[in-house]
Design an enzyme around this catalytic site. Structure first.
Site, PDB file in Angstrom:
ATOM      1  N   GLU A 125     -28.492  14.621 -23.631  1.00  0.00           N
ATOM      2  CA  GLU A 125     -27.283  15.416 -23.929  1.00  0.00           C
ATOM      3  C   GLU A 125     -27.177  16.547 -22.894  1.00  0.00           C
ATOM      4  O   GLU A 125     -28.199  17.117 -22.495  1.00  0.00           O
ATOM      5  CB  GLU A 125     -27.455  16.020 -25.332  1.00  0.00           C
ATOM      6  CG  GLU A 125     -26.388  16.989 -25.759  1.00  0.00           C
ATOM      7  CD  GLU A 125     -26.770  17.763 -27.044  1.00  0.00           C
ATOM      8  OE1 GLU A 125     -27.982  18.019 -27.260  1.00  0.00           O
ATOM      9  OE2 GLU A 125     -25.867  18.087 -27.817  1.00  0.00           O
TER      10      GLU A 125
ATOM     11  N   ASN B  29     -18.560  18.019 -26.199  1.00  0.00           N
ATOM     12  CA  ASN B  29     -19.920  17.663 -25.832  1.00  0.00           C
ATOM     13  C   ASN B  29     -19.916  16.136 -25.770  1.00  0.00           C
ATOM     14  O   ASN B  29     -19.858  15.465 -26.800  1.00  0.00           O
ATOM     15  CB  ASN B  29     -20.874  18.198 -26.917  1.00  0.00           C
ATOM     16  CG  ASN B  29     -22.326  17.990 -26.565  1.00  0.00           C
ATOM     17  OD1 ASN B  29     -22.664  17.127 -25.758  1.00  0.00           O
ATOM     18  ND2 ASN B  29     -23.199  18.760 -27.196  1.00  0.00           N
TER      19      ASN B  29
ATOM     20  N   LYS C 244     -19.200  14.193 -29.163  1.00  0.00           N
ATOM     21  CA  LYS C 244     -20.085  14.525 -30.292  1.00  0.00           C
ATOM     22  C   LYS C 244     -19.269  14.912 -31.529  1.00  0.00           C
ATOM     23  O   LYS C 244     -18.346  15.739 -31.450  1.00  0.00           O
ATOM     24  CB  LYS C 244     -20.996  15.684 -29.873  1.00  0.00           C
ATOM     25  CG  LYS C 244     -22.054  16.084 -30.876  1.00  0.00           C
ATOM     26  CD  LYS C 244     -22.982  17.117 -30.238  1.00  0.00           C
ATOM     27  CE  LYS C 244     -24.109  17.573 -31.130  1.00  0.00           C
ATOM     28  NZ  LYS C 244     -25.037  18.488 -30.415  1.00  0.00           N
TER      29      LYS C 244
ATOM     30  N   GLU D 288     -23.131  26.072 -30.029  1.00  0.00           N
ATOM     31  CA  GLU D 288     -22.319  24.863 -29.831  1.00  0.00           C
ATOM     32  C   GLU D 288     -20.962  24.984 -30.524  1.00  0.00           C
ATOM     33  O   GLU D 288     -19.960  24.488 -30.031  1.00  0.00           O
ATOM     34  CB  GLU D 288     -23.065  23.634 -30.358  1.00  0.00           C
ATOM     35  CG  GLU D 288     -24.133  23.140 -29.416  1.00  0.00           C
ATOM     36  CD  GLU D 288     -24.562  21.730 -29.772  1.00  0.00           C
ATOM     37  OE1 GLU D 288     -23.759  20.805 -29.657  1.00  0.00           O
ATOM     38  OE2 GLU D 288     -25.729  21.580 -30.197  1.00  0.00           O
TER      39      GLU D 288
ATOM     40  N   CYS E  69     -27.232  13.874 -30.163  1.00  0.00           N
ATOM     41  CA  CYS E  69     -28.140  14.839 -30.796  1.00  0.00           C
ATOM     42  C   CYS E  69     -27.953  14.980 -32.308  1.00  0.00           C
ATOM     43  O   CYS E  69     -28.434  14.175 -33.068  1.00  0.00           O
ATOM     44  CB  CYS E  69     -28.056  16.180 -30.097  1.00  0.00           C
ATOM     45  SG  CYS E  69     -29.496  17.195 -30.509  1.00  0.00           S
TER      46      CYS E  69
ATOM     47  N   ASN F 226     -30.951  17.549 -27.223  1.00  0.00           N
ATOM     48  CA  ASN F 226     -31.666  18.802 -26.899  1.00  0.00           C
ATOM     49  C   ASN F 226     -32.020  19.408 -28.240  1.00  0.00           C
ATOM     50  O   ASN F 226     -31.126  19.902 -28.946  1.00  0.00           O
ATOM     51  CB  ASN F 226     -30.749  19.814 -26.212  1.00  0.00           C
ATOM     52  CG  ASN F 226     -30.497  19.534 -24.748  1.00  0.00           C
ATOM     53  OD1 ASN F 226     -31.160  20.088 -23.874  1.00  0.00           O
ATOM     54  ND2 ASN F 226     -29.522  18.688 -24.473  1.00  0.00           N
TER      55      ASN F 226
END
Ligand code: CDV
Length: 314
Positions: A47, A107, A124, A143, A169, A194
């Protein structure tokens, strides 16, 4: 004849805040060569692979924030990776911060076939962390400040002689992620991540971080009869330790290959794609055994609803 695909997780060690994209791309190309040498046809990278994990910083101003994002894929910095992969005939899946032409921040992960053709982009869906500056934390996880949740459902694409899905993730922690792909006949899920070891909202979970990483992906693979290839950006990045443990998981739920280090490392496994059917035509024969009419709560509500308690008390 068995259907086989050799895959690799191209794990990265830390990327420093001031490391250039060109330098990271060189590292990715080096991982690509190692994977190719070991006969892999698909390499999954982490990621947000091109930079440090910038959501750990409180940044202000659109220019400063947008500098972490890619406006083109491939762009000038990433083109050498695309060119080398096509030259070697190796496909890949790459995580990056995407700024779309109409101004959306995602993302994202891109899946590229062995001939260099883009198969799909995935954004994501489950965005963890927080929106505001929270100085009490050892480091931020912003995020939710920098990314919008992906607007599209989990997809599955015919590619690499199989059916490929993607997740990023935090998506891997949610059972719905796998099941939505399982219902589309997924045979291989690519995941970059991550994951800092320290989880500020509940540090008692820190010691369990590697366990939880495997737990969710092994369960998701088994319950949906699919392979999972997961690539970490691990190690101590700007003082923050992240789990590594990149791996390949079989439809049986078994980990068949795993990283030994928290640095740049290639983890390779040959996937027997027909192994998926042993599960999807038996214990997890969805057509035969699922009861979707009983699961309506799953899509009808978001949080926990205890309205039934009152009735039970009467
Ligand atoms: N990059 C992530 O999505 N990390 C989350 C952390 C914050 C828990 C994860 O689910 O691994």
């Amino acid at each position: 004849m068995t259907r086989e695909l050799t895959v690799a997780a191209g794990q990265l060690g830390p990327v420093a805040r001031d490391e250039s994209r060109a330098s990271v791309v060189e590292r990715l190309i080096s991982l690509l060569h190692t994977a190719h040498h070991r006969r892999a046809e698909l390499v999954v990278f982490p990621e947000l692979a091109l930079t440090t994990f910038f959501p750990r910083y409180w940044e202000e101003g659109p220019e400063v924030i947008d500098a972490w994002f890619e406006t083109e894929m491939p762009g000038p910095a990433t083109k050498p990776l695309f060119d080398e992969a096509a030259h070697l005939g190796v496909g890949f899946c790459l995580g990056y911060a995407e700024l779309t032409p109409d101004g959306h921040h995602y993302n994202s992960q891109i899946l590229v076939e062995r001939d260099g053709r883009e198969v799909a982009r995935f954004r994501k869906i489950h965005i963890p962390g927080h929106e505001d500056h929270e100085p009490w934390r050892r480091f931020q996880h912003l995020e939710r400040r920098y990314f919008e949740p992906g607007p599209d459902p989990f997809g599955v694409w015919p590619a690499f002689g199989t059916r490929v899905g993607m997740m990023i993730c935090n998506d891997r922690r949610w059972p719905e992620t796998y099941r939505v792909m399982g219902l589309q006949g997924v045979e291989l899920i690519c995941c970059g991540y991550n994951t800092p070891v320290h989880y500020a909202p509940d540090p008692s979970q820190d010691i369990l971080a590697p366990f939880h990483n495997q737990l969710v992906m092994q369960a998701g693979a088994y319950q949906n009869g699919t392979w999972v290839v997961a690539a970490a950006k691990g190690g101590v990045e700007d003082g923050v330790d992240s789990i590594a443990q990149s791996c390949v998981i079989a439809p049986s739920g078994q980990v068949v290959a795993q990283a030994f280090t928290a640095g740049d490392e290639v983890v390779v496994a040959t996937c027997d794609l027909d192994w998926c059917q042993r599960y999807t035509t038996t214990i997890f024969d969805f057509d035969r055994y699922r009861r979707p009419e009983i699961y309506t709560r799953i899509t009808a509500q978001r949080g926990v609803d205890r309205a039934g308690d009152e009735q039970a008390r009467r």
